[in-house]
Design a protein around this motif. Structure first.
Motif, PDB file in Angstrom:
ATOM      1  N   GLY B 108      36.614  31.805  24.168  1.00 42.09           N
ATOM      2  CA  GLY B 108      35.887  32.905  23.543  1.00 42.09           C
ATOM      3  C   GLY B 108      34.789  33.362  24.476  1.00 42.09           C
ATOM      4  N   PHE B 109      35.177  33.626  25.710  1.00 42.77           N
ATOM      5  CA  PHE B 109      34.209  33.812  26.773  1.00 42.77           C
ATOM      6  C   PHE B 109      33.949  35.307  26.962  1.00 42.77           C
ATOM      7  N   THR B 110      32.747  35.729  26.627  1.00 42.73           N
ATOM      8  CA  THR B 110      32.416  37.149  26.646  1.00 42.73           C
ATOM      9  C   THR B 110      32.349  37.694  28.064  1.00 42.73           C
ATOM     10  N   MET B 111      33.087  38.811  28.283  1.00 42.19           N
ATOM     11  CA  MET B 111      33.088  39.409  29.613  1.00 42.19           C
ATOM     12  C   MET B 111      31.857  40.274  29.818  1.00 42.19           C
ATOM     13  N   ASN B 112      31.437  40.950  28.743  1.00 38.09           N
ATOM     14  CA  ASN B 112      30.350  41.926  28.862  1.00 38.09           C
ATOM     15  C   ASN B 112      29.087  41.272  29.404  1.00 38.09           C
ATOM     16  N   GLY B 113      28.571  41.875  30.457  1.00 38.36           N
ATOM     17  CA  GLY B 113      27.353  41.348  31.054  1.00 38.36           C
ATOM     18  C   GLY B 113      27.644  40.332  32.136  1.00 38.36           C
ATOM     19  N   ARG B 114      28.887  39.835  32.210  1.00 31.69           N
ATOM     20  CA  ARG B 114      29.227  38.835  33.233  1.00 31.69           C
ATOM     21  C   ARG B 114      30.313  39.373  34.148  1.00 31.69           C
ATOM     22  N   GLU B 115      30.489  40.688  34.123  1.00 33.27           N
ATOM     23  CA  GLU B 115      31.654  41.307  34.781  1.00 33.27           C
ATOM     24  C   GLU B 115      31.823  40.842  36.220  1.00 33.27           C
ATOM     25  N   SER B 116      30.698  40.710  36.938  1.00 33.01           N
ATOM     26  CA  SER B 116      30.845  40.447  38.369  1.00 33.01           C
ATOM     27  C   SER B 116      30.662  38.973  38.718  1.00 33.01           C
ATOM     28  N   GLN B 117      30.496  38.139  37.702  1.00 33.96           N
ATOM     29  CA  GLN B 117      30.238  36.731  38.021  1.00 33.96           C
ATOM     30  C   GLN B 117      31.501  35.883  38.087  1.00 33.96           C
ATOM     31  N   LEU B 238      35.111  32.968  41.033  1.00 28.43           N
ATOM     32  CA  LEU B 238      35.115  34.240  41.745  1.00 28.43           C
ATOM     33  C   LEU B 238      36.003  34.148  42.976  1.00 28.43           C
ATOM     34  N   GLY B 239      37.003  35.032  43.046  1.00 31.73           N
ATOM     35  CA  GLY B 239      37.895  35.046  44.199  1.00 31.73           C
ATOM     36  C   GLY B 239      39.220  34.346  43.961  1.00 31.73           C
ATOM     37  N   ASN B 240      39.310  33.616  42.863  1.00 36.34           N
ATOM     38  CA  ASN B 240      40.552  32.869  42.591  1.00 36.34           C
ATOM     39  C   ASN B 240      41.570  33.775  41.892  1.00 36.34           C
ATOM     40  N   THR B 241      41.946  34.870  42.572  1.00 40.92           N
ATOM     41  CA  THR B 241      42.823  35.854  41.933  1.00 40.92           C
ATOM     42  C   THR B 241      44.245  35.319  41.766  1.00 40.92           C
ATOM     43  N   GLU B 242      44.630  34.395  42.615  1.00 38.23           N
ATOM     44  CA  GLU B 242      46.010  33.890  42.565  1.00 38.23           C
ATOM     45  C   GLU B 242      46.283  33.214  41.224  1.00 38.23           C
ATOM     46  N   LEU B 243      45.377  32.301  40.851  1.00 42.64           N
ATOM     47  CA  LEU B 243      45.544  31.592  39.590  1.00 42.64           C
ATOM     48  C   LEU B 243      45.409  32.568  38.428  1.00 42.64           C
ATOM     49  N   ARG B 244      44.457  33.458  38.538  1.00 39.47           N
ATOM     50  CA  ARG B 244      44.234  34.454  37.495  1.00 39.47           C
ATOM     51  C   ARG B 244      45.523  35.247  37.255  1.00 39.47           C
ATOM     52  N   ASP B 245      46.166  35.714  38.345  1.00 38.76           N
ATOM     53  CA  ASP B 245      47.371  36.519  38.193  1.00 38.76           C
ATOM     54  C   ASP B 245      48.497  35.724  37.539  1.00 38.76           C
ATOM     55  N   GLU B 246      48.611  34.481  37.923  1.00 34.44           N
ATOM     56  CA  GLU B 246      49.668  33.655  37.324  1.00 34.44           C
ATOM     57  C   GLU B 246      49.473  33.530  35.829  1.00 34.44           C
ATOM     58  N   VAL B 247      48.219  33.271  35.414  1.00 39.82           N
ATOM     59  CA  VAL B 247      47.941  33.108  33.993  1.00 39.82           C
ATOM     60  C   VAL B 247      48.138  34.438  33.263  1.00 39.82           C
ATOM     61  N   GLN B 248      47.647  35.503  33.866  1.00 37.58           N
ATOM     62  CA  GLN B 248      47.753  36.837  33.265  1.00 37.58           C
ATOM     63  C   GLN B 248      49.226  37.189  33.022  1.00 37.58           C
ATOM     64  N   LEU B 249      50.020  36.932  34.043  1.00 37.55           N
ATOM     65  CA  LEU B 249      51.442  37.257  33.979  1.00 37.55           C
ATOM     66  C   LEU B 249      52.097  36.498  32.828  1.00 37.55           C
ATOM     67  N   THR B 250      51.780  35.244  32.732  1.00 32.94           N
ATOM     68  CA  THR B 250      52.375  34.420  31.680  1.00 32.94           C
ATOM     69  C   THR B 250      51.944  34.906  30.307  1.00 32.94           C
ATOM     70  N   LEU B 251      50.678  35.300  30.190  1.00 33.59           N
ATOM     71  CA  LEU B 251      50.194  35.821  28.903  1.00 33.59           C
ATOM     72  C   LEU B 251      50.964  37.087  28.525  1.00 33.59           C
ATOM     73  N   LEU B 252      51.196  37.930  29.505  1.00 34.87           N
ATOM     74  CA  LEU B 252      51.908  39.173  29.214  1.00 34.87           C
ATOM     75  C   LEU B 252      53.343  38.882  28.782  1.00 34.87           C
ATOM     76  N   GLU B 253      53.939  37.867  29.406  1.00 34.08           N
ATOM     77  CA  GLU B 253      55.276  37.439  28.981  1.00 34.08           C
ATOM     78  C   GLU B 253      55.251  36.992  27.527  1.00 34.08           C
ATOM     79  N   MET B 254      54.213  36.241  27.189  1.00 38.75           N
ATOM     80  CA  MET B 254      54.083  35.751  25.816  1.00 38.75           C
ATOM     81  C   MET B 254      53.877  36.905  24.850  1.00 38.75           C
ATOM     82  N   LEU B 255      53.187  37.901  25.306  1.00 36.50           N
ATOM     83  CA  LEU B 255      52.965  39.088  24.470  1.00 36.50           C
ATOM     84  C   LEU B 255      54.298  39.783  24.216  1.00 36.50           C
ATOM     85  N   GLU B 256      55.084  39.883  25.275  1.00 38.41           N
ATOM     86  CA  GLU B 256      56.371  40.571  25.215  1.00 38.41           C
ATOM     87  C   GLU B 256      57.302  39.911  24.202  1.00 38.41           C
ATOM     88  N   ASP B 257      57.408  38.571  24.255  1.00 37.10           N
ATOM     89  CA  ASP B 257      58.397  37.919  23.380  1.00 37.10           C
ATOM     90  C   ASP B 257      57.807  37.522  22.022  1.00 37.10           C
TER      91      ASP B 257
END
Ligand SMILES: Nc1ncnc2c1ncn2[C@@H]1O[C@H](COP(=O)(O)OP(=O)(O)OP(=O)(O)O)[C@@H](O)[C@H]1O
Ligand SMILES: [Mg+2]
Lengths: 252, 535
Positions: B108-117, B238-257
């Protein structure tokens, strides 16, 4: 042969000179009493002779072996081990006993002979019990110091010193913390020791006792030996004014 | 006869020491070789605040659970990762991420105000800040709050929405019109404040509010007006886009099915879930990968999972009985006791060493010990624990393994308590008449013999009462281990309390501390009696 030789002992605390130039020789079997007014440096002299205080200059010799030597730069002390070895020559009985409160009477006396001198336990216990008989508290071996009267504690302290078989004993006002009637009992024990030809140096305010038991009396004042001689000479017929004043004050 | 007794006593003593040693060795062994010895699988370590239902918290079975953790579990299943659920203390979440102790903050991690952290996933929950009041309070709109006391959790999104640097002007005006903005430590105490009339309203996340209200009877009310609307995302280093993309992709798959929606339904978050494939850019401006471009594990996952995720229509609080609470606390009790025992085992001898240095003839040593003692006694233990824990990374750039937090706890406690013990020992030693030392010296005892035969035994007796005080304080201080997210009993109790929306587990913990201290006092009294044979 002399058991103790102190030569030209000098000792100051800061700028205060406490011992100016003390020379004292004690032969085997001799009983020497040191008397003198309060603050004259009697206790300090004993503490220096027993290595509890570090002297500024002078020489200390026990049984012919020089322990501390004098030099132009001041007293020269040997290693700690040497000092520890020299300590085996004497025992010291304090005014306030300084027994170990967590040890029983038996252990207070037997611990050092067993642990330090590594003597046989059974023999030590046997000897300690004899010593306790001798000082008159044969029934107290399992008591703890806090359960004893002052006089009884001082007897334990004397037995504790004797158990290590020293060549001589120092006493620093052994009875001044005690009631008069108990004092007499402790003095009787010491008289017995004197009769057995124990070499003793006794700092005391008990003039009659000093007179009765001593071979020699030393009168100290202001960090110096003012007068020295037999009890008859120093106590009965003092020549020095300071000695006379001190003795008359005591008798009042 | 006397001797027989002494020998017997010695035997008991030896047996006691042996028991303690075995216990300690067992502890060490168990912490050196954690359960899973080898696993070739990649670990995915989710950092979360275990007191934040329904996103992450401890359930009635003592398991960490929640909406976010369910999502994470599903992602790991599809990715063939090992999920590690790691509760962290919120204040040190950034350091934990920085040191690599956790892979992401998913809670439940709020993005607002922490966008660049952080490196963020796309938002998956739209979380509004709402206001809860008592039904009978007459507060129906935000403007009714003027002149009232409003409670918020310290460092929460609600607080930021009211007073943060990017708070709206209306919210700032609202905050200014309040009689007081009261910060509270957790939602349990917020609700107790509200119930007892000490505050008039609480501002909090809508998801948490819904969970809390489900556990209370009908006395509370959620205002229709919202303070603010904000979004939750998954925060990566910050900078760990590789892991982020993997998780994001999987979430989108879960959304799809449909798996994502099932999990949403299970937790009753239909109103706020907002993961969408329409979000094609991340908050940092980069492109979101499109599902299908990687086909890993796709077919096998979807159907099997919908069975494990049953839509149950919202999270509900299941009340625990006292025996269940005790059962769940018991694992924390072992942790508490091991912190206690090990701290004593190290601090007591260390204190003796410090006391010796403190009494050294060498002025420099004496001063070092003095400064050490003054720092240890003059700064909060909590801060010292944090320093011990984070120093290897921030000072020496060494990443420590997870088990280090246990060692750091012991080291921190031992260093601190040793300082107190040192001073107690010193006063005990200096209280022994100098004449005894002189007598011993003349009798030929060496320095060491004098210490161990004459001084030490008497010191023990003298220091027993103050040492007992310290030990009793230590029992209670063990709860400070929570700052290193080391889950001892009190941390566990707080987590259970959050899940249960009740303070009762804390009282159970209190009873445990009392019993523990009762035993300590009893044992110490026994030792004191044993040493009573002399004065
Ligand atoms: N450790 C010390 N530091 C400073 N001065 C000291 C110390 N010990 C003794 N003195 C001083 O040395 C002097 C001699 O003291 P000492 O105890 O030797 O006298 P004393 O002859 O034994 O006296 P009393 O008959 O009262 O026991 C006193 O003035 C005393 O204040
Ligand atoms: Mg004196």
């Amino acid at each position: 042969m002399s058991v103790l030789e102190l030569e030209n002992i000098k000792k100051s605390f800061g700028s205060k000179v406490v011992l100016q130039d003390i020379t004292l020789k004690v032969d085997e079997g001799e009983v020497v009493s040191i008397i003198g007014p309060s603050g004259s440096g009697k206790s300090t002299l004993l503490r220096c002779a027993t290595f509890l205080e570090h002297i500024d200059n002078g020489a200390i010799t026990y049984t012919g072996q020089k322990v501390v030597a004098k030099s132009a730069q001041g007293a020269v002390y040997p290693s700690k081990k040497e000092i520890q070895r020299a300590c085996a020559n004497f025992g010291l009985v304090f005014q306030n006993f300084n027994l170990f409160p967590h040890f029983s009477v038996l252990k207070n006396i037997a611990d050092a002979p067993i642990v330090i001198q590594k003597r046989n336990k059974v023999e030590v216990y046997k000897e300690v019990r004899e010593l306790l008989q001798k000082v008159g508290i044969g029934d107290k071996e399992n008591s703890y110091p806090c359960e004893l009267s002052g006089g009884q504690q001082q007897r334990v302290a004397i037995a504790r010193a004797l158990a290590l078989h020293p060549k001589m004993l120092y006493f620093d006002e052994p009875t001044s913390a005690l009631d008069p009637e108990i004092t007499a009992e402790i003095l009787r024990v010491m008289k017995e020791l004197a009769a057995e030809k124990m070499t003793m140096v006794i700092v005391t305010h008990e003039i009659d006792f000093a007179k009765a038991v001593s071979d020699r009396v030393v009168f100290m004042d202001g960090g110096m030996v003012v007068e020295e001689g037999t009890p008859e000479e120093v106590i009965s017929n003092p020549k020095n004014e300071r000695t006379k004043t001190f003795l008359t004050k005591l008798s009042v | 006869m006397n001797q027989v007794k002494i020998i017997k006593r010695k035997k008991y003593f030896a047996a006691g020491i042996l028991c303690i040693l075995v216990f300690v060795l067992a502890l060490f062994a168990s912490s050196m070789f954690p359960g899973k010895t080898s696993s070739a699988k990649q670990e995915f370590i989710v950092g979360f605040d275990a007191e934040f239902p329904p996103y992450g918290y401890m359930d009635e079975n003592g398991e960490y659970t929640g909406f976010d953790l369910d999502l994470a579990a599903e992602v790991c299943k599809r990715r063939d990762w090992t999920l590690v659920k790691r509760p962290v203390i919120w204040d040190s979440k950034d350091s934990e991420l920085e040191t690599g102790a956790i892979s992401c903050i998913w809670n439940g991690f709020t993005m607002n105000g922490r966008e660049s952290q952080y490196t963020w996933s796309t938002p998956y929950v739209d979380n509004s800040q709402v206001v809860i009041t008592r039904k009978d309070s007459g507060i129906m709109k935000l403007s009714d709050l003027s002149g009232k006391v409003l409670a918020v959790q310290a460092d929460s999104s609600a607080l930021a929405a009211l007073e943060g640097y990017d708070a709206t002007d209306e919210n700032k005006a609202l905050a200014a019109s309040l009689k007081d903005l009261q910060q509270v430590e957790n939602y349990n105490s917020a609700f107790m404040n509200l119930e007892s009339g000490m505050v008039d309203a609480i501002a909090m996340d809508i998801g948490v509010a819904a969970y809390q209200l489900s556990a209370k009877d009908d006395t509370f009310l959620m205002l229709d007006e919202k303070l603010s609307s904000e979004e939750y995302g998954i925060g990566f280093k910050l900078g760990n886009t590789e892991l982020r993309d993997e998780v994001q992709l999987t979430l989108l798959e879960m959304l799809e099915d449909g798996t994502f929606d099932n999990i949403v339904k299970k937790w009753g978050l239909e109103d706020s879930a907002c993961l969408s494939k329409e979000d094609t850019t991340y908050i940092d401006g980069s492109q979101v990968p499109v599902p299908g471009s990687s086909k890993k594990n796709n077919e096998s996952a979807s159907n099997a999972d919908s069975s494990t995720v049953q839509a149950s229509g919202g999270a509900k609080v299941k009340k625990l009985g006292i025996t269940e609470i005790i059962k769940q606390l018991s694992s924390g009790i072992t942790a508490t006791i091991s912190v206690f025992v090990l701290t004593l085992l190290f601090a007591m001898p260390l204190g003796l060493v410090i006391a010796a240095v403190r009494m050294s003839r060498f002025k420099i040593l004496e001063w070092i010990a003095k400064i050490y003692i003054s720092i240890m006694r003059g700064t909060p233990l909590m801060l010292q624990l944090l320093v011990v824990f984070f120093a290897p990374y921030y000072v020496f750039r060494i990443s420590m393994p997870y088990s280090y937090r246990f060692y750091a706890t012991i080291i921190g406690f031992s260093l601190n308590y040793a300082a107190y013990f040192a001073e107690i020992y010193r006063s005990g030693i200096q209280g022994i008449p100098q004449g005894q030392r002189e007598a011993a010296q003349i009798m030929g005892y060496s320095k060491g013999q004098t210490f161990f035969r004459i001084i030490f035994p008497q010191m023990v007796k003298r220091v027993l009462p103050p040492v007992t005080n310290e030990i009793i304080t230590l029992v209670k201080d063990t709860s400070l281990a929570f700052v290193l997210s080391y889950t001892e009993m009190f941390t566990l109790a707080k987590q259970i309390a959050a899940g249960q929306t009740s303070l009762f587990p804390l009282f159970v913990a209190g009873v445990f501390y009392y019993v523990f201290n009762f035993i300590v006092a009893f044992v110490m009294e026994g030792i004191e009696k044993r040493l009573d044979y002399y004065r």
